[in-house]
Design an enzyme around this catalytic site. Structure first.
Site, mmCIF file in Angstrom:
data_model
loop_
_atom_site.group_PDB
_atom_site.id
_atom_site.type_symbol
_atom_site.label_atom_id
_atom_site.label_comp_id
_atom_site.label_asym_id
_atom_site.label_seq_id
_atom_site.Cartn_x
_atom_site.Cartn_y
_atom_site.Cartn_z
ATOM 1 N N ARG A 1 -1.956 -0.870 71.913
ATOM 2 C CA ARG A 1 -0.495 -0.744 71.713
ATOM 3 C C ARG A 1 0.311 -2.022 71.904
ATOM 4 O O ARG A 1 1.455 -2.078 71.482
ATOM 5 C CB ARG A 1 0.093 0.352 72.627
ATOM 6 C CG ARG A 1 -0.549 1.717 72.472
ATOM 7 C CD ARG A 1 -0.413 2.268 71.075
ATOM 8 N NE ARG A 1 -0.774 3.689 71.035
ATOM 9 C CZ ARG A 1 -1.231 4.296 69.947
ATOM 10 N NH1 ARG A 1 -1.385 3.634 68.811
ATOM 11 N NH2 ARG A 1 -1.533 5.567 69.991
ATOM 12 N N ASN B 1 -2.807 -1.371 64.578
ATOM 13 C CA ASN B 1 -1.497 -0.759 64.304
ATOM 14 C C ASN B 1 -0.517 -1.036 65.441
ATOM 15 O O ASN B 1 -0.020 -0.152 66.113
ATOM 16 C CB ASN B 1 -1.622 0.744 63.991
ATOM 17 C CG ASN B 1 -2.294 1.559 65.077
ATOM 18 O OD1 ASN B 1 -2.986 1.019 65.943
ATOM 19 N ND2 ASN B 1 -2.087 2.857 65.053
ATOM 20 N N HIS C 1 -10.286 4.434 58.317
ATOM 21 C CA HIS C 1 -9.643 5.703 58.641
ATOM 22 C C HIS C 1 -9.528 6.424 57.301
ATOM 23 O O HIS C 1 -8.816 5.963 56.413
ATOM 24 C CB HIS C 1 -8.265 5.408 59.257
ATOM 25 C CG HIS C 1 -7.387 6.599 59.422
ATOM 26 N ND1 HIS C 1 -7.027 7.083 60.657
ATOM 27 C CD2 HIS C 1 -6.771 7.398 58.517
ATOM 28 C CE1 HIS C 1 -6.223 8.131 60.504
ATOM 29 N NE2 HIS C 1 -6.058 8.339 59.215
ATOM 30 N N ASN D 1 -5.479 12.923 64.867
ATOM 31 C CA ASN D 1 -5.823 12.736 63.469
ATOM 32 C C ASN D 1 -7.109 11.918 63.362
ATOM 33 O O ASN D 1 -7.126 10.790 63.821
ATOM 34 C CB ASN D 1 -4.675 11.995 62.766
ATOM 35 C CG ASN D 1 -4.859 11.975 61.261
ATOM 36 O OD1 ASN D 1 -5.671 12.724 60.718
ATOM 37 N ND2 ASN D 1 -4.102 11.124 60.591
ATOM 38 N N ASP E 1 -11.370 6.409 70.009
ATOM 39 C CA ASP E 1 -10.031 6.506 69.390
ATOM 40 C C ASP E 1 -8.972 6.728 70.484
ATOM 41 O O ASP E 1 -8.068 7.549 70.322
ATOM 42 C CB ASP E 1 -9.957 7.594 68.321
ATOM 43 C CG ASP E 1 -8.756 7.408 67.400
ATOM 44 O OD1 ASP E 1 -8.017 6.408 67.541
ATOM 45 O OD2 ASP E 1 -8.527 8.291 66.541
ATOM 46 N N HIS F 1 0.071 7.899 74.104
ATOM 47 C CA HIS F 1 1.469 8.137 73.722
ATOM 48 C C HIS F 1 2.227 8.543 74.975
ATOM 49 O O HIS F 1 1.627 8.957 75.964
ATOM 50 C CB HIS F 1 1.566 9.258 72.683
ATOM 51 C CG HIS F 1 0.930 8.918 71.363
ATOM 52 N ND1 HIS F 1 1.438 7.959 70.519
ATOM 53 C CD2 HIS F 1 -0.186 9.400 70.751
ATOM 54 C CE1 HIS F 1 0.668 7.871 69.440
ATOM 55 N NE2 HIS F 1 -0.331 8.727 69.564
ATOM 56 N N GLY G 1 -2.926 11.904 68.563
ATOM 57 C CA GLY G 1 -3.796 11.078 69.389
ATOM 58 C C GLY G 1 -3.881 11.511 70.833
ATOM 59 O O GLY G 1 -2.949 12.099 71.384
#
Ligand code: DOR
Ligand code: ZN
Ligand code: ZN
Length: 421
Positions: free
Chosen positions: A62, A92, A177, A274, A301, A305, A320
């Site tokens: 993150r 990401n 992905h 996901n 993965d 959050h 997630g």
């Protein structure tokens, strides 16, 4: 003064053998039965596994950009607690590592803050955007572990075709992905009986496996190295199995949550991710696939959050769950409880299997190797407490699960970075 790991079961070249491990500086100096020394700190490893450090090729750290969810320090501390000495960080973030400058900047941040080894992914397209130009594969290839747009599927075949041509040129790999967004239809859980019963919108298996079918075809044509992220459907497993038989250079990872849970376990946004938790048939195919080698290894993965984000309800909460601090105990407990695999197989999914595919290591204990080492107590039994995680993300569906097989010490380059108290 170095360390002497005494009387453990050492995991060497895929076998458990009773050996002592002597560490001097950052390296393994000796591996032998009954090493004696006066000037090393002795760690009693009786009844414990001593393995080369665990490797997780799928982590969302993150930082930069989303430090309220996780940062490099908290995420790598969580990795250390989970026994991981090397992790690969997904791109990401904000900014996205899609050119040399951002990649160098993020490497600098990592060097300042990390407690474990971190390898960085580059995005495949600029900003991980659809219809955007490809990143400069030539410039980035020797700086990153692989190329991925994780979080998003590559929507058009031409982009994937060009990207695979590039990785083939520079001996790199596409890590995908797999999700066809035109077939998602606003879904957010598996498109099965539970979604029907609950009135939730479903994501079909097709959404994933149509990409794997396409990509394995493109990999066959281009000869590219191709790795499937978080495989989740029975059709995906069948396609990878068939592609491997045909000699396509494809591998796949599966998450602990897809190995342990199904759609029937979805009760709240803590089980929303996901790809989603799938049906019992898919779950069975994933386990069979991992056991027969179609699926190569486990990756978490890890997707932290905030509590506030996860409180937005099934439809709106982000996808997630966190995984670093629970991965090994969950997989070990599940596979031994159901007598599906032995400890050597399970360790391979966390060590040399991902290490070999990604050319990262060390992949085993050996004299002269860097002393990245994980010590596991297979008999230690503990209840998972998500509020006690080092990760900023507390979004785990495994709170209250009782597991065996806990990492009790993690060593990176000869230094103890985590120790169970
Ligand atoms: O569950 C997921 N979380 N799946 C993804 O593909 C992205 C990830 C994230 O970044 O949160
Ligand atoms: Zn993903
Ligand atoms: Zn991911």
């Amino acid at each position: 003064m170095g360390l002497l790991l005494k009387n453990g079961q050492a995991f060497i070249d895929g076998q458990l053998v009773k050996k002592d491990i002597l560490i001097e500086g950052s390296k393994i100096a000796a591996i032998d039965t009954n090493i004696k020394t006066d000037n090393h700190e002795v760690i009693d490893c009786t009844n414990k596994i001593v393995s080369s450090g665990f490797i997780d090729v799928h982590v969302h750290l993150r930082e930069p950009g989303f430090e309220y969810k996780e940062d490099i320090y908290s995420g790598t501390l969580a990795a250390a607690k989970g026994g991981f000495t090397t992790i690969c960080a997904m791109p990401n973030t904000n900014p996205v590592p899609d050119d040399i400058k951002v990649v160098n900047d993020i490497h600098k941040l990592i060097d300042e803050k990390t407690v474990v080894n971190v390898r960085l992914y580059s995005a495949i397209t600029k900003g991980e955007k659809h219809n955007a130009e490809l990143v400069d594969f030539k410039a980035l290839s020797n700086k990153v572990c692989a190329f991925s747009n994780d979080g998003y599927g590559i929507q058009d075949s031409l982009t994937m075709f060009r990207a695979m041509k590039e990785v083939k040129k520079y001996d790199q790999m596409i890590v995908a992905h797999c999700e066809d967004e035109s077939l998602v239809f606003d879904g957010y859980v598996h498109d099965g009986q539970i979604a029907k019963d609950m009135g939730w919108k479903g994501i079909s298996n097709l959404t994933e496996y149509i990409h794997i079918a396409r990509d394995t075809a493109i990999a066959a044509e281009t000869g590219a190295k191709y790795h499937v992220c978080h495989i989740s459907t029975k059709e995906s497993v069948a396609i990878v199995r068939d592609a491997k038989r045909r000699g396509v250079d494809v591998t796949a990872e599966v998450t602990p949550h897809h190995l342990v849970l199904t759609e029937e376990d979805v009760h709240s946004t803590l089980e929303k991710m996901n790809p989603p938790l799938r049906s019992k048939e898919d779950h069975k195919a994933l386990i069979e696939g991992l056991l027969d080698g179609t699926i190569d290894f486990v990756a978490t993965d890890h997707a932290p959050h905030s509590e506030e984000e996860k409180a937005r309800g099934m439809e709106k909460a982000p996808n997630g769950i966190v995984g670093l601090e629970t991965a090994f105990p969950l997989v070990y407990t599940y596979f031994t409880k159901h007598k599906l695999a032995n400890i050597e197989q399970i360790l391979s999914w966390f060590t040399h299997k991902p290490g070999e595919r990604f050319h990262i290591g060390p992949q085993t204990l050996a004299i002269g190797e860097t002393a990245d080492i994980t010590i596991v107590d297979l008999n230690m039994e503990k209840k998972i407490d998500r509020h006690a995680f080092f990760s900023k993300g507390k979004n785990s569906p495994f709170d209250g699960f009782i597991c065996k097989g806990w990492p009790v010490m993690t060593i990176v380059a000869g230094k103890i970075i985590y120790q169970e108290v």
